[in-house]
Design an enzyme around this catalytic site. Structure first.
Site, PDB file in Angstrom:
ATOM      1  N   ASN A  47     -16.342  56.093 -12.111  1.00 35.75           N
ATOM      2  CA  ASN A  47     -16.473  54.514 -12.009  1.00 35.75           C
ATOM      3  C   ASN A  47     -16.513  54.196 -10.337  1.00 35.75           C
ATOM      4  O   ASN A  47     -15.689  54.386  -9.535  1.00 35.75           O
ATOM      5  CB  ASN A  47     -15.165  53.934 -12.357  1.00 35.75           C
ATOM      6  CG  ASN A  47     -14.890  52.486 -12.059  1.00 35.75           C
ATOM      7  OD1 ASN A  47     -15.744  51.971 -11.673  1.00 35.75           O
ATOM      8  ND2 ASN A  47     -13.830  51.938 -12.511  1.00 35.75           N
ATOM      9  N   LYS A  95     -16.769  51.560  -8.871  1.00 33.82           N
ATOM     10  CA  LYS A  95     -16.462  50.191  -8.492  1.00 33.82           C
ATOM     11  C   LYS A  95     -17.155  49.704  -7.663  1.00 33.82           C
ATOM     12  O   LYS A  95     -18.589  49.715  -7.776  1.00 33.82           O
ATOM     13  CB  LYS A  95     -14.804  50.576  -7.922  1.00 33.82           C
ATOM     14  CG  LYS A  95     -14.132  51.318  -8.715  1.00 33.82           C
ATOM     15  CD  LYS A  95     -12.451  51.438  -8.633  1.00 33.82           C
ATOM     16  CE  LYS A  95     -11.684  52.220  -9.438  1.00 33.82           C
ATOM     17  NZ  LYS A  95     -10.522  52.276  -9.344  1.00 33.82           N
ATOM     18  N   HIS A 133     -10.227  47.460 -17.803  1.00 31.88           N
ATOM     19  CA  HIS A 133      -9.794  48.131 -16.376  1.00 31.88           C
ATOM     20  C   HIS A 133      -8.771  47.347 -15.743  1.00 31.88           C
ATOM     21  O   HIS A 133      -8.791  45.894 -15.760  1.00 31.88           O
ATOM     22  CB  HIS A 133     -11.057  48.397 -15.384  1.00 31.88           C
ATOM     23  CG  HIS A 133     -10.562  49.240 -14.467  1.00 31.88           C
ATOM     24  ND1 HIS A 133      -9.785  48.862 -13.312  1.00 31.88           N
ATOM     25  CD2 HIS A 133     -10.844  50.622 -14.152  1.00 31.88           C
ATOM     26  CE1 HIS A 133      -9.679  50.042 -12.639  1.00 31.88           C
ATOM     27  NE2 HIS A 133     -10.243  50.942 -13.106  1.00 31.88           N
ATOM     28  N   GLU A 158      -8.018  46.587 -12.952  1.00 32.42           N
ATOM     29  CA  GLU A 158      -8.492  45.707 -11.974  1.00 32.42           C
ATOM     30  C   GLU A 158      -9.012  44.443 -12.339  1.00 32.42           C
ATOM     31  O   GLU A 158      -8.942  43.312 -11.870  1.00 32.42           O
ATOM     32  CB  GLU A 158      -9.758  46.575 -11.051  1.00 32.42           C
ATOM     33  CG  GLU A 158      -8.745  47.362  -9.957  1.00 32.42           C
ATOM     34  CD  GLU A 158      -9.668  48.772  -9.641  1.00 32.42           C
ATOM     35  OE1 GLU A 158     -10.925  48.901  -9.766  1.00 32.42           O
ATOM     36  OE2 GLU A 158      -8.906  49.890  -9.143  1.00 32.42           O
ATOM     37  N   GLU A 199      -4.873  54.582 -17.846  1.00 25.21           N
ATOM     38  CA  GLU A 199      -4.913  54.724 -16.261  1.00 25.21           C
ATOM     39  C   GLU A 199      -3.787  54.158 -15.787  1.00 25.21           C
ATOM     40  O   GLU A 199      -3.782  52.848 -15.816  1.00 25.21           O
ATOM     41  CB  GLU A 199      -6.239  53.816 -15.909  1.00 25.21           C
ATOM     42  CG  GLU A 199      -7.523  54.549 -16.152  1.00 25.21           C
ATOM     43  CD  GLU A 199      -8.678  54.204 -15.227  1.00 25.21           C
ATOM     44  OE1 GLU A 199      -9.249  55.146 -14.537  1.00 25.21           O
ATOM     45  OE2 GLU A 199      -8.995  52.848 -14.726  1.00 25.21           O
ATOM     46  N   GLY A 223      -5.944  54.764  -7.161  1.00 24.40           N
ATOM     47  CA  GLY A 223      -6.335  54.810  -5.776  1.00 24.40           C
ATOM     48  C   GLY A 223      -5.373  55.071  -4.794  1.00 24.40           C
ATOM     49  O   GLY A 223      -5.276  54.684  -3.847  1.00 24.40           O
ATOM     50  N   SER A 275      -6.292  58.575  -9.406  1.00 30.01           N
ATOM     51  CA  SER A 275      -6.267  59.767  -8.457  1.00 30.01           C
ATOM     52  C   SER A 275      -6.434  61.187  -8.920  1.00 30.01           C
ATOM     53  O   SER A 275      -5.828  62.317  -8.529  1.00 30.01           O
ATOM     54  CB  SER A 275      -4.931  59.805  -7.948  1.00 30.01           C
ATOM     55  OG  SER A 275      -4.769  58.554  -6.986  1.00 30.01           O
TER      56      SER A 275
HETATM   57  P1  13P Z   1      -9.058  56.631  -8.624  1.00 24.52           P
HETATM   58  O1  13P Z   1      -9.682  57.645  -9.211  1.00 24.52           O
HETATM   59  O2  13P Z   1      -9.646  56.168  -7.246  1.00 24.52           O
HETATM   60  O3  13P Z   1      -7.535  56.569  -8.443  1.00 24.52           O
HETATM   61  O4  13P Z   1      -9.471  55.339  -9.548  1.00 24.52           O
HETATM   62  C1  13P Z   1      -9.284  55.452 -10.807  1.00 24.52           C
HETATM   63  C2  13P Z   1     -10.016  54.472 -11.770  1.00 24.52           C
HETATM   64  O5  13P Z   1      -9.515  53.313 -11.527  1.00 24.52           O
HETATM   65  C3  13P Z   1     -11.222  54.937 -12.526  1.00 24.52           C
HETATM   66  O6  13P Z   1     -11.537  53.963 -13.455  1.00 24.52           O
END
Ligand code: 13P
Length: 251
Positions: A9, A11, A96, A98, A168, A174, A214
């Site tokens: 992803n 982002k 997601h 976010e 997740e 992150g 992560s």
């Molecule tokens: P990170 O791997 O940067 O923690 O993000 C995970 C994520 O949200 C993947 O969709």
């Protein structure tokens, strides 16, 4: 049968040129074509161009990070599922944290998005995950159970068979604070159990469940060694071709 899968992803990162360079490197490093299914999920404007770099019929697939719930119409700035399919997307990430957190996406909205994605022939990667507060209040299972019931389990058996689930935990995204493999396994086993209840034992066995938060080149092998962890949804580490490839090769 469920398959191992690693999805990147991206982002809201990179320029188009950087995205093309990244996918070229991913293709080069994974030319052998063995290992798990791989999905790269770049931002919307990169999709067609990135898709052209992926060898047809191989293990590398194109995915989007979101789609709108309606088929078409006056929704300025939005992108419909069939548009994604028309540029070669096979997958779409939905739910997601976010999107839930910053864009107010509710279980109700997500259930509509799921239907739209499936109607366009896309395979949804449906995300669930608890906040730190929820975990510390010992309410993780209730919370995830609720997200699954409200957002996902309205699908028919045939529709559900197209879905990949991603666990997740928000506190791990992150932050550099990965769930331990035991924490991931425990929630993944719970998710599989809920699928068995909502559908049947075979559907539960057949569902691919990814871990995200992560995950990186160092911890992927340990995470993927867990019986109910079928792969990863990777954020930061998917932006580096070498790290992403190490993760892909961690089964
Ligand atoms: P990170 O791997 O940067 O923690 O993000 C995970 C994520 O949200 C993947 O969709």
């Amino acid at each position: 049968m469920r398959q191992n899968l690693v999805a990147g992803n991206w982002k809201m990162n990179l320029t188009y040129q950087e995205g093309l360079a990244l996918v070229e490197e991913i293709v080069r490093l994974n030319a052998a074509g063995t290992g798990p299914e791989v999905v790269v999920c770049p931002p919307f404007p990169f999709l067609a161009g990135v898709g052209e770099k992926l060898p047809q019929g191989g293990k590398l697939h194109l995915g989007a990070q979101n789609c709108h719930q309606k088929e078409s119409g006056a929704f300025t700035g939005e992108v419909a599922a069939k548009m994604l399919a028309s540029v070669g997307c096979e997958y779409v990430i939905l739910g997601h944290s976010e999107r839930r957190q910053y864009f107010g996406e509710t279980d109700e909205l997500l259930s509509q998005k799921l239907k739209a994605a499936l109607a366009a022939g896309l395979k949804p990667i449906f995300c669930v995950g608890e906040s730190l507060d929820t975990r510390e209040a010992d309410e993780t299972f209730d919370f995830i159970g609720q997200q699954l019931a409200a957002g996902l389990f309205h699908l028919s058996n045939e529709e559900f068979a197209q879905v990949t689930v991603a666990y997740e935990p928000i506190w791990a995204i992150g932050t550099g604070r990965t769930a331990t493999s035991a924490q991931a396994q425990e929630v993944h086993a719970f998710i599989r159990e809920q699928i068995a209840r909502a559908y049947d034992a075979q559907a539960a066995l057949d569902t691919t469940i990814l871990y995200g938060g992560s995950a990186n080149a160092q911890n992927a092998r340990e995470l993927f060694s867990q019986p109910d962890v079928d792969g990863g949804l990777i954020g930061g580490a998917s932006l580096k071709a070498a790290d992403f490839t190490t993760i892909i090769q961690s089964f």
